[in-house]
Write a protein that holds these residues in place. Structure first.
Motif, PDB file in Angstrom:
ATOM      1  N   ILE A 263      63.251   9.050  15.108  1.00  0.00           N
ATOM      2  CA  ILE A 263      64.497   9.765  15.405  1.00  0.00           C
ATOM      3  C   ILE A 263      64.566  11.006  14.536  1.00  0.00           C
ATOM      4  O   ILE A 263      64.372  10.939  13.320  1.00  0.00           O
ATOM      5  CB  ILE A 263      65.721   8.858  15.173  1.00  0.00           C
ATOM      6  CG1 ILE A 263      65.707   7.759  16.237  1.00  0.00           C
ATOM      7  CG2 ILE A 263      67.017   9.652  15.249  1.00  0.00           C
ATOM      8  CD1 ILE A 263      66.640   6.638  15.979  1.00  0.00           C
ATOM      9  N   CYS A 264      64.814  12.141  15.206  1.00  0.00           N
ATOM     10  CA  CYS A 264      64.862  13.409  14.483  1.00  0.00           C
ATOM     11  C   CYS A 264      66.226  13.559  13.823  1.00  0.00           C
ATOM     12  O   CYS A 264      67.259  13.388  14.447  1.00  0.00           O
ATOM     13  CB  CYS A 264      64.616  14.563  15.438  1.00  0.00           C
ATOM     14  SG  CYS A 264      64.686  16.144  14.609  1.00  0.00           S
TER      15      CYS A 264
ATOM     16  N   CYS B 196      69.592  18.494  15.404  1.00  0.00           N
ATOM     17  CA  CYS B 196      69.834  17.150  15.925  1.00  0.00           C
ATOM     18  C   CYS B 196      71.002  16.495  15.201  1.00  0.00           C
ATOM     19  O   CYS B 196      71.810  15.797  15.805  1.00  0.00           O
ATOM     20  CB  CYS B 196      68.588  16.288  15.782  1.00  0.00           C
ATOM     21  SG  CYS B 196      67.264  16.770  16.899  1.00  0.00           S
ATOM     22  N   HIS B 197      71.086  16.754  13.896  1.00  0.00           N
ATOM     23  CA  HIS B 197      72.165  16.181  13.090  1.00  0.00           C
ATOM     24  C   HIS B 197      73.513  16.640  13.629  1.00  0.00           C
ATOM     25  O   HIS B 197      74.422  15.844  13.843  1.00  0.00           O
ATOM     26  CB  HIS B 197      71.996  16.609  11.639  1.00  0.00           C
ATOM     27  CG  HIS B 197      72.976  15.985  10.711  1.00  0.00           C
ATOM     28  ND1 HIS B 197      72.698  14.854  10.003  1.00  0.00           N
ATOM     29  CD2 HIS B 197      74.248  16.330  10.402  1.00  0.00           C
ATOM     30  CE1 HIS B 197      73.752  14.518   9.290  1.00  0.00           C
ATOM     31  NE2 HIS B 197      74.712  15.409   9.514  1.00  0.00           N
TER      32      HIS B 197
ATOM     33  N   LEU C 103      66.320  20.263  22.578  1.00  0.00           N
ATOM     34  CA  LEU C 103      66.410  18.974  23.261  1.00  0.00           C
ATOM     35  C   LEU C 103      67.251  17.970  22.475  1.00  0.00           C
ATOM     36  O   LEU C 103      67.458  16.851  22.916  1.00  0.00           O
ATOM     37  CB  LEU C 103      65.014  18.387  23.460  1.00  0.00           C
ATOM     38  CG  LEU C 103      64.097  19.100  24.449  1.00  0.00           C
ATOM     39  CD1 LEU C 103      62.723  18.455  24.424  1.00  0.00           C
ATOM     40  CD2 LEU C 103      64.669  19.039  25.848  1.00  0.00           C
ATOM     41  N   GLY C 104      67.699  18.347  21.306  1.00  0.00           N
ATOM     42  CA  GLY C 104      68.315  17.392  20.396  1.00  0.00           C
ATOM     43  C   GLY C 104      69.577  16.751  20.918  1.00  0.00           C
ATOM     44  O   GLY C 104      70.229  17.317  21.794  1.00  0.00           O
ATOM     45  N   PRO C 105      69.951  15.607  20.412  1.00  0.00           N
ATOM     46  CA  PRO C 105      69.177  14.772  19.485  1.00  0.00           C
ATOM     47  C   PRO C 105      67.982  14.112  20.185  1.00  0.00           C
ATOM     48  O   PRO C 105      68.116  13.680  21.324  1.00  0.00           O
ATOM     49  CB  PRO C 105      70.166  13.691  19.037  1.00  0.00           C
ATOM     50  CG  PRO C 105      71.471  14.020  19.689  1.00  0.00           C
ATOM     51  CD  PRO C 105      71.226  14.995  20.764  1.00  0.00           C
ATOM     52  N   ILE C 106      66.869  14.049  19.484  1.00  0.00           N
ATOM     53  CA  ILE C 106      65.654  13.535  20.111  1.00  0.00           C
ATOM     54  C   ILE C 106      65.294  12.174  19.563  1.00  0.00           C
ATOM     55  O   ILE C 106      65.393  11.917  18.366  1.00  0.00           O
ATOM     56  CB  ILE C 106      64.460  14.476  19.858  1.00  0.00           C
ATOM     57  CG1 ILE C 106      64.813  15.891  20.273  1.00  0.00           C
ATOM     58  CG2 ILE C 106      63.239  14.015  20.635  1.00  0.00           C
ATOM     59  CD1 ILE C 106      63.795  16.876  19.825  1.00  0.00           C
TER      60      ILE C 106
END
Lengths: 221, 167
Positions: free
Chosen positions: B77-78, B83-84, B125-128
């Motif tokens: 998980i990124c 993403c955060h 693309l996040g969250p990835i």
């Protein structure tokens, strides 16, 4: 042979030698920590920093791994060097306050306080034991494992290795084990038991021996 | 064990027994075993003629190498900035709950290893959530279960079947 200038003195050195060796031959003392005669140079501790002047610029380099060059201008005692060296010794002390070698070095430099958070790891990762085991004993059971803050000296899988001859060389050469600081309590990371915080007299004639470079002057011999 | 020594030998020979190839060799060993078992490191060291600690040093230096057994599927998980901001911590919490493990650990049935990463470079693309190199973008806590279930259902590989039989 190449010609270079160290602290304003012109000197000759054979090609392939390092600035540290040349300075030592000239009688200039550069404090060292991870350097040890007979072991390969590693450039880990950075205590032996010197200022290399090129044109109107200067940079700080570790003298133990710096090869001599034609026309090089080196300063081993300039203000820039001393300032950087102090920070380095403080950083080393913050991760290993119980080394007498380091405490003495700090005293000589006039460090009265370690400005960094003290986290005693009992090791400064100088790699002397690693190189000693590999190069002098030809065994190589010690090495570094991990990375960054979790880097440490260890044997493989932390097991007692079969190849180890129990020569004790790793402990003998370790600047922390060899001379442990016996001070009961450390104030601001400095033990203050031996040389530090004691006013030192100044020699009548300064020969720039660089024995003591504390703010109070040189020690008298 | 003897068999493993031979397996490692094939990999070492592929790189010509060259000291410089130790990282590549370890990578191949890892893809064979999913992690680096102690005896394979010993085999690599003795076949390359390197001190064991040197091989251990390389194996512990890189995060890509694992000395602990890893699960069949790796869930990554990124937690990078992008993403955060888009809610990766909630996705991580959900994955943690679904798998019942903390990041860096492997489930007891050796099916999943949960990991976090600081940026995958696919911030749009996040969250990835990545499972075995397969990217699942625009993840939300609700979708996590669906993605993981897809991998839970796949029949286990040979290694896993052996484990089941023996238990």
């Amino acid at each position: 042979m190449v010609e270079l200038t160290i602290d304003g003195i012109k000197t000759h050195a054979s090609e392939g030698s390092t600035v540290l060796e040349t300075a030592m031959e000239m009688g200039i003392t550069i404090p060292t920590f991870c350097y040890y005669p007979g072991l390969s140079c590693y450039g880990e501790c950075r205590v032996c920093l010197v200022e290399v002047v090129k044109g109107d610029r200067s940079s700080l380099e570790a003298s133990c791994t710096l090869p001599v060059e034609q026309g090089q201008v080196i300063f081993t005692n300039s203000e820039k060097v001393m300032r950087a060296r102090k920070v380095i010794v403080e950083l080393l002390l913050s991760s290993c306050p119980n080394s007498k070698t380091l405490q003495d070095m700090a005293a000589n430099m006039g460090i009265n306080k370690v400005r960094f958070k003290i986290k005693d790891r009992g090791c400064i990762l100088c790699g002397r034991c690693v190189r000693y085991c590999k190069e002098q004993m030809g065994v190589g059971v010690l090495g570094f494992v991990g990375r960054g803050t979790s880097r440490r000296v260890a044997t493989a899988f932390d097991l007692a290795p079969e190849e180890c001859r129990n020569c004790g060389g790793c402990e003998w050469i370790c600047p922390v084990c060899e001379r442990a600081c016996t001070a009961g309590s450390l104030i601001d990371g400095i033990c203050g038991a031996c040389q530090n915080l004691v006013p030192v007299e100044t020699c009548p004639v300064c020969t720039r021996c660089s024995e003591s470079v504390g703010p109070q002057g040189h020690r008298v011999y | 064990m003897v068999n493993d020594y031979e397996k490692v030998k094939v990999i070492v020979d592929k790189y010509g027994g060259n000291h410089d190839s130790v990282i590549a060799i370890l990578q191949d060993v890892q893809s064979e075993y999913h992690y680096l078992p102690e005896h394979t490191l010993r085999a690599v060291a003795s076949q390359l003629g390197l001190p064991l600690i040197q091989v251990c040093g390389v194996a512990t230096f890189f995060k890509a190498f694992s000395l602990k057994p890893r699960g069949e599927h790796t869930v990554t998980i990124c937690l990078g900035t992008a993403c955060h901001v888009r809610g990766a911590p909630a996705v991580l919490d959900e994955a943690r709950r679904q798998l019942g493990i903390e990041p860096g650990n492997t489930t007891d049935d050796m099916r999943f290893t949960l990991e976090t990463v600081n940026c995958l470079g696919a911030c749009a693309l996040g969250p990835i959530l990545v499972v075995d190199g397969e990217y699942h973008g625009q993840m939300s806590p609700g979708k996590v279960k669906k993605v993981l279930n897809k991998f839970k259902k796949t029949p286990g590989d040979k290694r896993h079947e052996e484990l089941e039989v023996s238990s």
